[in-house]
Design a protein around this motif. Structure first.
Motif, mmCIF file in Angstrom:
data_model
loop_
_atom_site.group_PDB
_atom_site.id
_atom_site.type_symbol
_atom_site.label_atom_id
_atom_site.label_comp_id
_atom_site.label_asym_id
_atom_site.label_seq_id
_atom_site.Cartn_x
_atom_site.Cartn_y
_atom_site.Cartn_z
ATOM 1 N N THR A 123 0.855 -1.195 0.000
ATOM 2 C CA THR A 123 0.000 0.000 0.000
ATOM 3 C C THR A 123 0.883 1.235 0.000
ATOM 4 N N LEU A 297 -6.743 -4.904 -12.653
ATOM 5 C CA LEU A 297 -7.178 -3.691 -11.951
ATOM 6 C C LEU A 297 -8.369 -3.993 -11.041
ATOM 7 N N VAL A 301 -8.158 -3.607 -6.957
ATOM 8 C CA VAL A 301 -9.019 -2.675 -6.215
ATOM 9 C C VAL A 301 -9.913 -3.419 -5.226
ATOM 10 N N LYS A 304 -8.065 -5.396 -2.127
ATOM 11 C CA LYS A 304 -7.530 -4.501 -1.090
ATOM 12 C C LYS A 304 -8.673 -3.832 -0.323
ATOM 13 N N ILE A 330 -6.106 1.355 -1.129
ATOM 14 C CA ILE A 330 -6.072 0.840 -2.510
ATOM 15 C C ILE A 330 -4.801 1.227 -3.261
ATOM 16 N N SER A 331 -4.315 2.441 -3.057
ATOM 17 C CA SER A 331 -3.167 2.936 -3.817
ATOM 18 C C SER A 331 -1.915 2.095 -3.576
ATOM 19 N N ARG A 332 -1.240 1.691 -4.649
ATOM 20 C CA ARG A 332 0.017 0.925 -4.527
ATOM 21 C C ARG A 332 1.240 1.834 -4.682
ATOM 22 N N THR A 364 -4.228 2.609 -9.879
ATOM 23 C CA THR A 364 -4.714 2.560 -8.485
ATOM 24 C C THR A 364 -4.284 3.801 -7.718
ATOM 25 N N THR A 365 -3.116 4.320 -8.066
ATOM 26 C CA THR A 365 -2.601 5.530 -7.415
ATOM 27 C C THR A 365 -3.413 6.760 -7.807
ATOM 28 N N THR A 368 -7.343 6.464 -6.290
ATOM 29 C CA THR A 368 -7.507 6.517 -4.830
ATOM 30 C C THR A 368 -7.866 7.906 -4.317
#
Length: 379
Positions: A123, A297, A301, A304, A330-332, A364-365, A368
């Motif tokens: 994360t 994707l 999402v 997580k 969620i953001s990696r 994802t980044t 979020t």
């Protein structure tokens, strides 16, 4: 193009996008990211990532996490320690299982399937921190839990990464001893953090009044030192920076240092971190394998979110707070990118899927901050 001109163009464009996103009521960090997308390979293709930009971006995320540590309430962090650990654990288990299943469905090897799961187990707390700070939600129940869970998530993910790399025997034939030493060093690092926090709580630091103007730079030096030590024991640098902020937050200089370092970071280092994320976006990772991209994707999402949301609900968090925590995890971001790069170098993932994995991490980044703002505002 001259590197100084590139920096000037990037920052000027970032300011314009920031103002635009402010007007349409979206997180300003998205404005910074989209300025990188606009100037980078995805659209105009006039500026590409460079060693200078990457290095300054790395400093930017360290400063951002240092500020997050300074602003964090240690009592709140202790109060929500159990839910944070539970959320981090479930936020790792669900993505690892989901991505492993996907890999086996695609007939990948067990090691490659597992490693893709580890990539998406991570994360990026820095993205959520920026949005929570902007919306003044960093010190709330959900904000504190996101911080604690994301830091615990990173620690557990890096430890899992170390175990997988060591167990494959890539680096050394005597990998079991190396793993033993590595875990010992990491335990020693956290004992050092605990000891420094204890000392900071007990000492008055009255003698530092004489050098008060120099305290911001000394604080930054301390953050860099602890970040460097963290990297030496293969704990992420941002985790070291976060703990450095927590240690200094126990002193009476917390507020003045937070204001001064925040002003310094927001000048260009922190924006450059988000700009660099935008510069990393490459559309070929999306369109070259669109089916895999969409599947990956969705799994990234949902697994997580479900893992973190379930963990929060186990500890009686409200649905809105649990949703904030689920989305905030969620953001990696940079952590996912680092683990993916390690996997590629060690031949744990193939080049065929690498660009798609990177594209999913970036998306994802980007999504979020949007989702996090929506759920916070809906409350």
């Amino acid at each position: 193009m001259n590197q100084l001109l590139i920096l000037a163009i990037l920052l000027l464009t970032a300011i314009c996008f920031r103002q635009l996103f402010l007007k349409i009521k979206l997180p300003t960090v998205l404005g910074y990211m989209f300025s990188g997308i606009f100037l980078g390979p995805s659209l105009l293709n006039v500026i590409h990532g460079s060693h200078l930009i990457s290095s300054m971006a790395e400093l930017g995320v360290i400063v951002l996490m240092f500020i997050a540590g300074l602003e964090c309430d240690l009592k709140m962090l202790k109060k929500y320690f159990k839910p944070s650990i539970t959320i981090a654990f479930l936020g790792i288990v669900f993505p690892v299982i989901g991505m492993y299943w996907m890999g086996q469905t695609l007939a990948l090897s067990k090691i490659e399937s597992l490693f893709i799961g580890i990539i998406f187990a991570a994360t990026s707390v820095s993205i959520s921190v920026a949005v929570l700070k902007e919306l003044h939600r960093l010190k709330t129940k959900a904000g504190t839990t996101i911080l604690g869970a994301a830091v615990a998530d990173d620690i557990l993910s890096i430890l899992l990464l170390s175990i997988v790399i060591a167990s494959t025997g890539i680096d050394d034939s005597n990998h079991q001893i190396n793993l033993y030493y590595l875990i010992s060093y990491q335990i020693g690092f956290f004992l050092l953090v605990w000891l420094l926090t204890f000392i900071a709580q007990k000492l008055s630091f009255n003698g530092l009044e004489k050098i008060k103007p120099k305290l911001p730079i000394l604080a930054l030096v301390f953050a860099l030192l602890l970040s460097g030590v963290a990297e030496l024991v293969q704990v992420s640098a941002i985790t070291g920076a976060f703990f450095a902020g927590i240690i200094i937050s126990q002193t009476k200089y917390k507020e003045s240092l937070t204001n001064q370092i925040d002003q310094f970071g927001q000048l260009f280092l922190i924006p450059l971190f988000f700009i660099n994320v935008g510069l990393s976006v490459k559309l070929d990772g999306i369109f070259d394998n669109i089916g895999l991209f969409i599947l990956m994707l969705i799994i990234a999402v949902l697994t997580k979110f479900i893992g973190a949301y379930s963990g929060a609900r186990l500890f009686k968090f409200s649905r809105n707070n649990a949703s904030q925590i689920g989305i905030g995890m969620i953001s990696r971001g940079e952590v996912g990118l680092i683990i993916a790069e390690i996997g590629l170098k060690n031949q744990l993932i193939s080049t065929e899927y690498y660009s798609t994995i990177i594209a999913v991490i970036i998306i994802t980044t980007i999504i979020t901050p949007i989702l996090l703002r929506v759920i916070i505002k809906s409350k």
